[in-house]
Write a protein that holds these residues in place. Structure first.
Motif, PDB file in Angstrom:
ATOM      1  N   GLU A  90       0.807  -1.195   0.147  1.00 33.62           N
ATOM      2  CA  GLU A  90       0.028  -0.041  -0.080  1.00 33.62           C
ATOM      3  C   GLU A  90       0.821   1.486  -0.058  1.00 33.62           C
ATOM      4  OE1 GLU A  90      -3.535   1.993   2.646  1.00 33.62           O
ATOM      5  OE2 GLU A  90      -2.491   0.355   3.319  1.00 33.62           O
ATOM      6  N   ALA A  91       2.024   1.151   0.730  1.00 35.38           N
ATOM      7  CA  ALA A  91       2.911   2.252   0.930  1.00 35.38           C
ATOM      8  C   ALA A  91       3.466   2.597  -0.361  1.00 35.38           C
ATOM      9  CB  ALA A  91       3.789   2.290   2.165  1.00 35.38           C
ATOM     10  N   TYR A  92       3.885   1.439  -0.894  1.00 32.95           N
ATOM     11  CA  TYR A  92       4.730   1.790  -2.368  1.00 32.95           C
ATOM     12  C   TYR A  92       3.752   2.006  -3.260  1.00 32.95           C
ATOM     13  CZ  TYR A  92       9.322  -0.158  -0.911  1.00 32.95           C
ATOM     14  OH  TYR A  92      10.508  -0.204  -0.335  1.00 32.95           O
ATOM     15  N   ALA A  93       2.426   1.854  -3.257  1.00 33.26           N
ATOM     16  CA  ALA A  93       1.608   2.015  -4.146  1.00 33.26           C
ATOM     17  C   ALA A  93       1.192   3.739  -4.160  1.00 33.26           C
ATOM     18  CB  ALA A  93       0.153   1.425  -4.201  1.00 33.26           C
ATOM     19  N   GLY A  94       1.337   4.232  -3.106  1.00 33.14           N
ATOM     20  CA  GLY A  94       1.104   5.591  -2.930  1.00 33.14           C
ATOM     21  C   GLY A  94       2.289   6.620  -3.284  1.00 33.14           C
ATOM     22  N   ILE A  95       3.407   5.855  -3.685  1.00 35.74           N
ATOM     23  CA  ILE A  95       4.582   6.990  -3.729  1.00 35.74           C
ATOM     24  C   ILE A  95       4.509   8.015  -4.815  1.00 35.74           C
ATOM     25  CG2 ILE A  95       7.076   6.598  -4.599  1.00 35.74           C
ATOM     26  CD1 ILE A  95       7.340   4.494  -2.850  1.00 35.74           C
ATOM     27  N   ASN A 154      14.867   8.106  -5.217  1.00 38.91           N
ATOM     28  CA  ASN A 154      14.827   7.352  -6.491  1.00 38.91           C
ATOM     29  C   ASN A 154      14.856   6.182  -6.465  1.00 38.91           C
ATOM     30  OD1 ASN A 154      15.696   7.045  -9.262  1.00 38.91           O
ATOM     31  ND2 ASN A 154      17.510   6.383  -8.595  1.00 38.91           N
ATOM     32  N   ALA A 155      15.607   5.272  -5.237  1.00 40.96           N
ATOM     33  CA  ALA A 155      15.492   3.950  -5.380  1.00 40.96           C
ATOM     34  C   ALA A 155      14.197   3.541  -4.906  1.00 40.96           C
ATOM     35  CB  ALA A 155      16.515   3.452  -4.068  1.00 40.96           C
ATOM     36  N   GLN A 156      13.437   4.301  -3.943  1.00 42.07           N
ATOM     37  CA  GLN A 156      11.917   3.711  -3.362  1.00 42.07           C
ATOM     38  C   GLN A 156      11.107   3.708  -4.709  1.00 42.07           C
ATOM     39  OE1 GLN A 156      12.200   2.055  -0.869  1.00 42.07           O
ATOM     40  NE2 GLN A 156      10.841   3.186   0.504  1.00 42.07           N
ATOM     41  N   LEU A 157      11.377   4.800  -5.697  1.00 43.87           N
ATOM     42  CA  LEU A 157      10.513   5.016  -6.886  1.00 43.87           C
ATOM     43  C   LEU A 157      10.704   3.734  -7.666  1.00 43.87           C
ATOM     44  CD1 LEU A 157       8.492   6.519  -8.585  1.00 43.87           C
ATOM     45  CD2 LEU A 157      10.308   7.836  -9.299  1.00 43.87           C
ATOM     46  N   ARG A 158      11.926   3.509  -7.808  1.00 45.57           N
ATOM     47  CA  ARG A 158      12.368   2.377  -8.737  1.00 45.57           C
ATOM     48  C   ARG A 158      11.798   0.972  -8.140  1.00 45.57           C
ATOM     49  NH1 ARG A 158      15.828   2.975 -12.673  1.00 45.57           N
ATOM     50  NH2 ARG A 158      17.309   4.957 -12.518  1.00 45.57           N
ATOM     51  N   ILE A 215       7.956   0.864  -8.837  1.00 44.97           N
ATOM     52  CA  ILE A 215       7.564   0.376 -10.215  1.00 44.97           C
ATOM     53  C   ILE A 215       8.022  -0.950 -10.361  1.00 44.97           C
ATOM     54  CG2 ILE A 215       8.674   0.703 -12.766  1.00 44.97           C
ATOM     55  CD1 ILE A 215       9.129   3.756 -11.970  1.00 44.97           C
ATOM     56  N   SER A 216       8.938  -1.755  -9.829  1.00 48.59           N
ATOM     57  CA  SER A 216       9.364  -2.907  -9.904  1.00 48.59           C
ATOM     58  C   SER A 216       8.184  -3.970  -9.250  1.00 48.59           C
ATOM     59  CB  SER A 216      10.666  -3.257  -9.142  1.00 48.59           C
ATOM     60  OG  SER A 216      10.624  -3.139  -8.078  1.00 48.59           O
ATOM     61  N   ILE A 217       7.592  -3.509  -8.192  1.00 45.19           N
ATOM     62  CA  ILE A 217       6.451  -4.369  -7.473  1.00 45.19           C
ATOM     63  C   ILE A 217       5.232  -4.272  -8.237  1.00 45.19           C
ATOM     64  CG2 ILE A 217       5.221  -4.587  -5.221  1.00 45.19           C
ATOM     65  CD1 ILE A 217       7.832  -3.306  -3.945  1.00 45.19           C
ATOM     66  N   HIS A 218       4.704  -5.388  -8.841  1.00 39.73           N
ATOM     67  CA  HIS A 218       3.674  -5.399  -9.721  1.00 39.73           C
ATOM     68  C   HIS A 218       2.381  -5.046  -8.990  1.00 39.73           C
ATOM     69  CE1 HIS A 218       1.006  -6.192 -13.011  1.00 39.73           C
ATOM     70  NE2 HIS A 218       0.306  -7.344 -12.281  1.00 39.73           N
ATOM     71  N   GLU A 219       2.369  -5.612  -7.653  1.00 43.16           N
ATOM     72  CA  GLU A 219       1.270  -5.145  -6.974  1.00 43.16           C
ATOM     73  C   GLU A 219       0.928  -3.817  -6.461  1.00 43.16           C
ATOM     74  OE1 GLU A 219       3.479  -7.345  -6.434  1.00 43.16           O
ATOM     75  OE2 GLU A 219       2.514  -9.361  -5.938  1.00 43.16           O
ATOM     76  N   ALA A 220       1.967  -3.172  -6.535  1.00 38.24           N
ATOM     77  CA  ALA A 220       1.919  -1.611  -6.272  1.00 38.24           C
ATOM     78  C   ALA A 220       1.601  -0.813  -7.458  1.00 38.24           C
ATOM     79  CB  ALA A 220       3.295  -1.011  -5.663  1.00 38.24           C
ATOM     80  N   SER A 221       2.539  -1.023  -8.389  1.00 39.25           N
ATOM     81  CA  SER A 221       2.471  -0.116  -9.814  1.00 39.25           C
ATOM     82  C   SER A 221       1.373  -0.771 -10.638  1.00 39.25           C
ATOM     83  CB  SER A 221       3.690  -0.289 -10.668  1.00 39.25           C
ATOM     84  OG  SER A 221       3.909  -1.791 -11.038  1.00 39.25           O
ATOM     85  N   GLY A 222       1.035  -1.871 -10.395  1.00 41.37           N
ATOM     86  CA  GLY A 222      -0.295  -2.322 -11.081  1.00 41.37           C
ATOM     87  C   GLY A 222      -1.721  -1.809 -10.950  1.00 41.37           C
ATOM     88  N   SER A 223      -1.560  -1.042  -9.683  1.00 38.48           N
ATOM     89  CA  SER A 223      -2.948  -0.325  -9.274  1.00 38.48           C
ATOM     90  C   SER A 223      -2.863   1.131  -9.828  1.00 38.48           C
ATOM     91  CB  SER A 223      -2.770  -0.392  -7.763  1.00 38.48           C
ATOM     92  OG  SER A 223      -1.870   0.548  -7.164  1.00 38.48           O
ATOM     93  N   TRP A 224      -1.829   1.785 -10.382  1.00 35.09           N
ATOM     94  CA  TRP A 224      -1.826   2.781 -10.730  1.00 35.09           C
ATOM     95  C   TRP A 224      -2.543   3.353 -11.902  1.00 35.09           C
ATOM     96  CZ3 TRP A 224       4.479   3.456 -10.633  1.00 35.09           C
ATOM     97  CH2 TRP A 224       4.802   3.046  -9.183  1.00 35.09           C
ATOM     98  N   ASN A 225      -3.278   4.578 -11.823  1.00 29.57           N
ATOM     99  CA  ASN A 225      -3.878   4.923 -12.983  1.00 29.57           C
ATOM    100  C   ASN A 225      -2.991   5.752 -13.999  1.00 29.57           C
ATOM    101  OD1 ASN A 225      -3.528   7.732 -12.272  1.00 29.57           O
ATOM    102  ND2 ASN A 225      -5.271   7.804 -11.154  1.00 29.57           N
ATOM    103  N   GLU A 226      -3.488   6.158 -15.190  1.00 31.12           N
ATOM    104  CA  GLU A 226      -2.692   6.679 -16.171  1.00 31.12           C
ATOM    105  C   GLU A 226      -1.780   7.896 -15.805  1.00 31.12           C
ATOM    106  OE1 GLU A 226      -2.952   7.888 -20.929  1.00 31.12           O
ATOM    107  OE2 GLU A 226      -4.748   7.650 -19.824  1.00 31.12           O
TER     108      GLU A 226
END
Length: 781
Positions: free
Chosen positions: A124-129, A184-188, A191-202
């Protein structure tokens, strides 16, 4: 002339677009899923037709009738005992000392956001970055954009100094963030965690891509020592750029002539400059020498004036060369072949090779016009008994002669300005926006301390279904010490205010936004911070209170141009501010403003408002046709000049500064470009690159204005049908343009926008071939 988006040495600060014409967005509550404002939807229900009519009349009168404006403004400021609400109703800015406090409080908020990002560990935290980093950027920009505006616009030196101090305080913090690899490392990782970045909108995906690329360009992956070197070089680049802009003066400030040598110039102007004597001191920069180049009959005198105005000092040239070398070093440190490669990586062009493909194709389209214009000028020069070819100092002179010799279609004297009072033009813009997009400009009173000068008018921007969507401050009249350049400032961007912000010690969305304006979605419980915009012009005050300020046709086009940037900021209303409004690639940001210039000369648009200020008679369109015909003469040569400077911009920001034997020689590079591509020889006595201020702001993207001119002309022709059949005021066309271009800001690929609005699928992915195709369209108007 365009002032591009300011990028400092951190990816987290992406300033809104500033422009001056010569420049720099997402749909109305798009992310909140509000209904699209279509042609048949009901008007915003809280306003009756009678009230709308009164608003329309008031809009004209507050700009045209000085006594009415005084009465209108005094209704809201008569109670002098009321405390100041602060500039733009920002609760910190009730006095100059509040600026530093505002910056300090902002830094504390930013540090809390940084800590949240660095400590993120759950899905959840990574999805909100992306949203956390966007909030970080917005917090910084809210201070820095206002400080930048106040520094160069506010008449009070106390406020100016305080703004500069606050800006410097947060700029230092930028350098701290720029050396924090953890972000930068946390953003990368996010992005690499599909469960997080997969929930992002456009939008979230685009923001993540933008910030990741900017981190990379900021050398964030380098060892600490090299990162520190990057910061030092970035600061040096900023200092050199400011010094270069402050030193753009010729080596010779004045030329002395016998008054007879200036035969052809306006006798009254000569009399004023000579003060009744026989000698004239002619300045070498500004409107006077330009007028001399267009009227003085003696070719030798024109040559002397031309060369003197294009001779920079050796120190100025050295400043430029040090700036270009510094930029090349920054690019190399970041792993790029050149500064152009680095700066173009997030633009539509993507690469210098693609830019050169565009410019080459555009030059090919433009060449026949240049040859035709030069041939006509050559005939005129031969008729004057001079057999030499056309030189640079001849171009303005023979273009002016051509305009004088051609008979206009209209036999009436050109009193166009009588049909363009400032109030009627503002009224016309509101009516046009209402027809195209369902929004209108409504005069509003201001609170004590809200504006920086008593001349400033506040307009609220209202949408027919979504209500209040933006605030526009209009500072349109000249005054001593004011920057004369027409400019659009975004002081604050649109952004969705999350519920967590109002839960963190803030009692309301306004509290979360420092007291500044917010709005509620009509289709949800969400709140948005409203875009806060400022429009700066330098129009002359009327000679007396009975006559309104009257604009020339070029002034009208300038006002339309700047309002094109404003409408981009207004309709580009996103949930994330990094991609809001005009925060889009530099080579896409001029499209809305350039397109608005086509509306300014369209008969169906002019019919909405252009009428004689005294009689009410409509503008005879033949006057506009004559003016457009005059502007088009010599357009091929003018376009070639912009192509040449675009090519020069590419050469200076290539690998050349570090590879030229014997050190970088900007004058040699200048003539290498001109000798190869110019149709008219540039005299060797000049070094005009010392006056090319756009090099500082554009850095390899000067081609952008030509690029957007080509696209705007195509959009005007294909979407608005060249204005035929009232296409310039057609709601269906406006909705198409809004839905495919304006509402997206930087939240969608510019190529995807262009492809969709034009129905050109082959342009969707961009690339070198797409750039070349746009060049083939040309910049015909």
């Amino acid at each position: 002339m365009i002032k591009s988006p300011c990028r400092l040495s951190t990816p987290l600060l992406r300033h809104a677009f500033h422009s001056y014409t010569t420049y720099t967005p997402r749909g109305l509550l798009a992310v909140a899923a509000t209904a699209t404002a279509g042609p048949k939807q009901p008007r915003f229900s809280s306003t009756t037709g009678h009230e709308r009519s009164l608003e329309d009349i008031t809009l004209r009168q507050i700009f045209d009738a000085h006594d009415f404006w005084l009465q209108f403004s005094q209704q809201h400021t008569s109670d002098l005992a009321r405390p100041s609400r602060g500039l733009f109703q920002n609760r910190y800015l009730t006095e100059p000392s509040g600026f530093l406090k505002y910056a300090q409080v902002t830094r504390q908020k930013c540090q809390q956001i940084v800590e949240r990002v660095l400590s993120a560990a759950s899905i959840e935290a990574y999805a909100g970055i992306p949203r956390q980093l966007d909030l970080l950027s917005d917090s910084l920009c809210r201070v820095l954009d206002i400080a930048d505006f106040v520094r160069c616009t506010h008449p009070d030196t106390g406020y100016q100094a305080a703004a500069i101090q606050a800006y410097a305080f947060l700029f230092d913090y930028m350098n701290v963030l720029n050396t924090t690899p953890g972000l930068n490392a946390q953003l990368r990782k996010a992005i690499s965690i599909h469960e997080a970045s997969g929930s992002w909108n456009e939008e979230e995906k685009m923001v993540a891509q933008i910030l990741l690329r900017d981190f990379s360009n900021s050398a964030i992956d380098l060892p600490a020592e090299k990162r520190q070197n990057f910061v030092q070089l970035s600061n040096q680049m900023k200092t050199l750029g400011n010094e270069f802009l402050d030193s753009m003066t010729p080596t010779t400030s004045y030329l002395d002539f016998d008054i007879k040598q200036l035969k052809g110039m306006d006798p009254l102007a000569l009399a004023r400059m000579s003060k009744g004597g026989k000698r004239v001191r002619l300045p070498t920069v500004g409107g006077v020498p330009y007028a001399a180049l267009g009227t003085v009959e003696d070719e030798a005198i024109r040559r002397e004036i031309y060369i003197a105005g294009r001779q920079s000092s050796k120190d100025q040239i050295k400043l430029l060369e040090r700036l270009m070398v510094t930029r090349a070093e920054i690019a190399n440190l970041s792993g790029h072949e050149s500064y152009a490669h680095m700066n173009l990586s997030d633009k539509l062009a993507k690469s210098p090779e693609a830019v050169n493909s565009f410019l080459t194709a555009l030059s090919g389209d433009n060449a026949p016009r240049v040859m035709q214009e030069l041939a006509i000028m050559k005939e005129m020069k031969v008729a004057d008994g001079i057999s030499t070819g056309i030189e640079q100092w001849d171009l303005v002179y023979y273009r002016n002669r051509l305009n004088v010799d051609q008979k206009p279609k209209s036999r009436k004297p050109d009193f166009m300005s009588a049909y363009f009072s400032l109030g009627t033009v503002m009224q016309g813009l509101s009516r046009l926006f209402d027809r195209l997009y369902g929004i209108r400009l409504v005069p509003r009173g201001t609170s004590p301390g809200e504006t920086w000068n008593s001349d400033v008018r506040r307009l609220d921007v209202l949408h027919e279904t979504d209500g209040h969507v933006a605030v526009l401050y209009c500072d349109l009249f000249e005054r001593a010490g004011k920057n004369p350049n027409p400019t659009h400032f975004t002081l604050r961007c649109s952004r969705l205010i999350s519920s967590s912000e109002t839960n963190e010690g803030s009692n309301s969305p306004q509290d979360a936004n420092d007291g500044m304006a917010v709005s509620s979605s009509t289709s949800s419980n969400q709140h948005y911070q409203l875009p806060i915009l400022a429009l700066i012009c330098d129009f002359s005050h009327p000679p007396n209170s009975r006559i309104p300020a009257l604009l020339g046709f070029q002034d009208v086009k300038t006002l339309f141009h700047e309002m094109g940037h404003a409408i981009h900021s207004i309709l580009g209303r996103t949930s994330l501010q990094v991609v809001s409004g005009t925060r889009c690639p530099t080579d896409f940001a001029e499209l809305p403003s350039v397109l608005m210039e086509f509306f300014a000369s369209d008969p169906s648009v002019l019919a909405l408002f252009a009428r004689h200020w005294e009689t009410g008679a409509p503008l005879p369109y033949e006057m506009v046709e004559d003016s457009l015909l005059t502007q088009r003469r010599g357009q091929g040569i003018q376009t070639e000049t912009q192509i040449l400077f675009s090519l020069l911009d590419q050469a200076y920001h290539s690998s050349l500064p570090l590879k030229m034997k014997g050190g970088f020689d900007s004058t040699k590079a200048f003539f290498d470009v001109y000798d190869k591509y110019s149709s008219v020889r540039e005299p060797r006595a000049t070094n005009a690159q010392g006056f090319f201020g756009h090099l500082v702001e554009y850095g390899g993207t000067y081609y952008s204005y030509l690029f957007d001119r080509a696209i705007a002309a195509k959009v005007w022709k294909e979407v608005f049908r060249d204005g035929k059949g009232d296409g310039g005021v057609e709601r269906e066309a406006g909705e198409r343009y809004k839905e495919e271009v304006l509402k997206w800001g930087g939240g969608r690929s510019g190529w995807a926008c262009v492809s969709a609005v034009l129905g050109e699928e082959r342009l969707k992915d961009g690339g070198k071939e797409a750039m070349e195709e746009v060049g083939k369209w040309g910049v015909h108007s």
